[in-house]
Design a protein around this motif. Structure first.
Motif, mmCIF file in Angstrom:
data_model
loop_
_atom_site.group_PDB
_atom_site.id
_atom_site.type_symbol
_atom_site.label_atom_id
_atom_site.label_comp_id
_atom_site.label_asym_id
_atom_site.label_seq_id
_atom_site.Cartn_x
_atom_site.Cartn_y
_atom_site.Cartn_z
ATOM 1 N N LYS A 1 0.846 -1.176 0.000
ATOM 2 C CA LYS A 1 0.000 0.000 0.000
ATOM 3 C C LYS A 1 0.889 1.237 0.000
ATOM 4 O O LYS A 1 1.973 1.243 0.573
ATOM 5 C CB LYS A 1 -0.904 0.017 1.217
ATOM 6 N N GLU A 2 0.385 2.261 -0.629
ATOM 7 C CA GLU A 2 1.100 3.542 -0.653
ATOM 8 C C GLU A 2 0.539 4.431 0.454
ATOM 9 O O GLU A 2 -0.664 4.660 0.536
ATOM 10 C CB GLU A 2 0.878 4.205 -2.006
ATOM 11 N N ILE A 3 1.436 4.912 1.321
ATOM 12 C CA ILE A 3 1.026 5.779 2.425
ATOM 13 C C ILE A 3 1.737 7.113 2.277
ATOM 14 O O ILE A 3 2.959 7.166 2.167
ATOM 15 C CB ILE A 3 1.347 5.149 3.788
ATOM 16 N N ALA A 4 0.953 8.184 2.272
ATOM 17 C CA ALA A 4 1.513 9.535 2.164
ATOM 18 C C ALA A 4 1.185 10.301 3.436
ATOM 19 O O ALA A 4 0.098 10.157 3.996
ATOM 20 C CB ALA A 4 0.918 10.251 0.955
ATOM 21 N N PHE A 5 2.136 11.115 3.869
ATOM 22 C CA PHE A 5 1.934 11.959 5.039
ATOM 23 C C PHE A 5 2.096 13.406 4.618
ATOM 24 O O PHE A 5 3.110 13.782 4.038
ATOM 25 C CB PHE A 5 2.940 11.614 6.142
ATOM 26 N N ILE A 6 1.083 14.200 4.896
ATOM 27 C CA ILE A 6 1.127 15.627 4.590
ATOM 28 C C ILE A 6 1.022 16.358 5.918
ATOM 29 O O ILE A 6 -0.033 16.357 6.555
ATOM 30 C CB ILE A 6 -0.016 16.030 3.637
ATOM 31 N N GLY A 7 2.116 16.943 6.345
ATOM 32 C CA GLY A 7 2.161 17.576 7.653
ATOM 33 C C GLY A 7 2.306 19.073 7.568
ATOM 34 O O GLY A 7 2.428 19.659 6.494
ATOM 35 N N SER A 8 2.337 19.672 8.720
ATOM 36 C CA SER A 8 2.504 21.106 8.848
ATOM 37 C C SER A 8 3.987 21.452 8.787
ATOM 38 O O SER A 8 4.841 20.665 9.196
ATOM 39 C CB SER A 8 1.924 21.546 10.200
ATOM 40 N N GLU A 9 4.304 22.629 8.268
ATOM 41 C CA GLU A 9 5.694 23.074 8.239
ATOM 42 C C GLU A 9 6.182 23.419 9.638
ATOM 43 O O GLU A 9 7.364 23.324 9.933
ATOM 44 C CB GLU A 9 5.850 24.282 7.315
ATOM 45 N N LYS A 10 5.271 23.829 10.509
ATOM 46 C CA LYS A 10 5.614 24.175 11.883
ATOM 47 C C LYS A 10 5.200 23.034 12.810
ATOM 48 O O LYS A 10 4.237 22.313 12.520
ATOM 49 C CB LYS A 10 4.905 25.464 12.305
ATOM 50 N N PRO A 11 5.890 22.884 13.941
ATOM 51 C CA PRO A 11 5.484 21.850 14.909
ATOM 52 C C PRO A 11 4.072 22.093 15.421
ATOM 53 O O PRO A 11 3.645 23.234 15.595
ATOM 54 C CB PRO A 11 6.493 22.014 16.051
ATOM 55 N N LEU A 12 3.353 21.005 15.638
ATOM 56 C CA LEU A 12 1.995 21.061 16.163
ATOM 57 C C LEU A 12 2.008 20.449 17.564
ATOM 58 O O LEU A 12 2.594 19.391 17.768
ATOM 59 C CB LEU A 12 1.033 20.294 15.261
ATOM 60 N N PHE A 13 1.352 21.099 18.518
ATOM 61 C CA PHE A 13 1.378 20.633 19.892
ATOM 62 C C PHE A 13 -0.023 20.311 20.390
ATOM 63 O O PHE A 13 -0.959 21.062 20.157
ATOM 64 C CB PHE A 13 2.000 21.706 20.801
ATOM 65 N N VAL A 14 -0.110 19.179 21.089
ATOM 66 C CA VAL A 14 -1.347 18.746 21.708
ATOM 67 C C VAL A 14 -1.010 18.329 23.131
ATOM 68 O O VAL A 14 -0.019 17.640 23.358
ATOM 69 C CB VAL A 14 -1.969 17.545 20.950
ATOM 70 N N SER A 15 -1.851 18.737 24.064
ATOM 71 C CA SER A 15 -1.684 18.304 25.438
ATOM 72 C C SER A 15 -2.438 16.990 25.600
ATOM 73 O O SER A 15 -3.654 16.939 25.413
ATOM 74 C CB SER A 15 -2.249 19.365 26.397
ATOM 75 N N GLY A 16 -1.707 15.926 25.906
ATOM 76 C CA GLY A 16 -2.374 14.641 26.055
ATOM 77 C C GLY A 16 -1.378 13.535 26.301
ATOM 78 O O GLY A 16 -0.171 13.757 26.374
ATOM 79 N N ASP A 17 -1.890 12.357 26.409
ATOM 80 C CA ASP A 17 -1.079 11.175 26.652
ATOM 81 C C ASP A 17 -0.590 10.623 25.314
ATOM 82 O O ASP A 17 -1.389 10.123 24.517
ATOM 83 C CB ASP A 17 -1.910 10.137 27.405
ATOM 84 N N SER A 18 0.706 10.712 25.081
ATOM 85 C CA SER A 18 1.258 10.311 23.781
ATOM 86 C C SER A 18 1.030 8.830 23.484
ATOM 87 O O SER A 18 0.834 8.447 22.333
ATOM 88 C CB SER A 18 2.746 10.643 23.696
ATOM 89 N N PHE A 19 1.021 7.989 24.511
ATOM 90 C CA PHE A 19 0.792 6.558 24.311
ATOM 91 C C PHE A 19 -0.593 6.321 23.703
ATOM 92 O O PHE A 19 -0.737 5.624 22.704
ATOM 93 C CB PHE A 19 0.929 5.801 25.637
ATOM 94 N N TYR A 20 -1.607 6.906 24.318
ATOM 95 C CA TYR A 20 -2.978 6.695 23.849
ATOM 96 C C TYR A 20 -3.230 7.371 22.502
ATOM 97 O O TYR A 20 -3.881 6.805 21.626
ATOM 98 C CB TYR A 20 -3.989 7.189 24.883
ATOM 99 N N LEU A 21 -2.703 8.581 22.333
ATOM 100 C CA LEU A 21 -2.901 9.274 21.053
ATOM 101 C C LEU A 21 -2.202 8.529 19.916
ATOM 102 O O LEU A 21 -2.737 8.432 18.809
ATOM 103 C CB LEU A 21 -2.430 10.721 21.160
ATOM 104 N N ASP A 22 -1.037 7.967 20.193
ATOM 105 C CA ASP A 22 -0.343 7.150 19.198
ATOM 106 C C ASP A 22 -1.191 5.928 18.841
ATOM 107 O O ASP A 22 -1.303 5.555 17.667
ATOM 108 C CB ASP A 22 1.025 6.726 19.722
#
Length: 124
Positions: A1-22
């Protein structure tokens, strides 16, 4: 499968539990790999005061009659007597619950192509 990621040029921050969000993002990508077509696109961006993550695939669309049920606990879209992809039907339920606990939303935005959208508050 082909997977593409289109992200932001600047870092994006979220307050949360990285384990669960991952786990949530991994679950949506895993579903796109199992049930989607040949192309999967993950898009991340900041809009207003939110982080938006879209997971899109070009596979078979989710039937209209099933859209309201896909986030229910233990729900799997009926495929007759054949389930060629194993699972328990808790992934989307779990994902929606965890995103809700992070003051965000998870929704099925579109079914052809299939697009799941996560919206989380921006910030630390």
């Amino acid at each position: 499968k082909e997977i593409a990621f289109i992200g932001s040029e600047k870092p994006l921050f979220v307050s949360g539990d990285s384990f669960y969000l991952d786990n949530i993002v991994s679950n949506l990508i895993d579903n796109a790999i199992k049930y989607g077509g040949s192309t999967i696109t993950i898009k991340c961006r900041k809009e207003n005061n939110n982080i938006i993550i879209d997971v899109e695939d070009n596979g078979n669309s989710i039937p209209k009659t099933e859209e309201k049920s896909i986030f229910e606990k233990f729900y799997r879209i009926p495929t007759g007597n054949l389930h060629d992809v194993k699972g328990y039907g808790i992934g989307l339920y779990y994902s929606k619950e965890i995103i809700h606990k992070h003051n965000g939303t998870l929704e099925l935005l579109n079914t052809n192509p299939t697009v799941f959208r996560i919206i989380l508050p921006y910030g630390y």
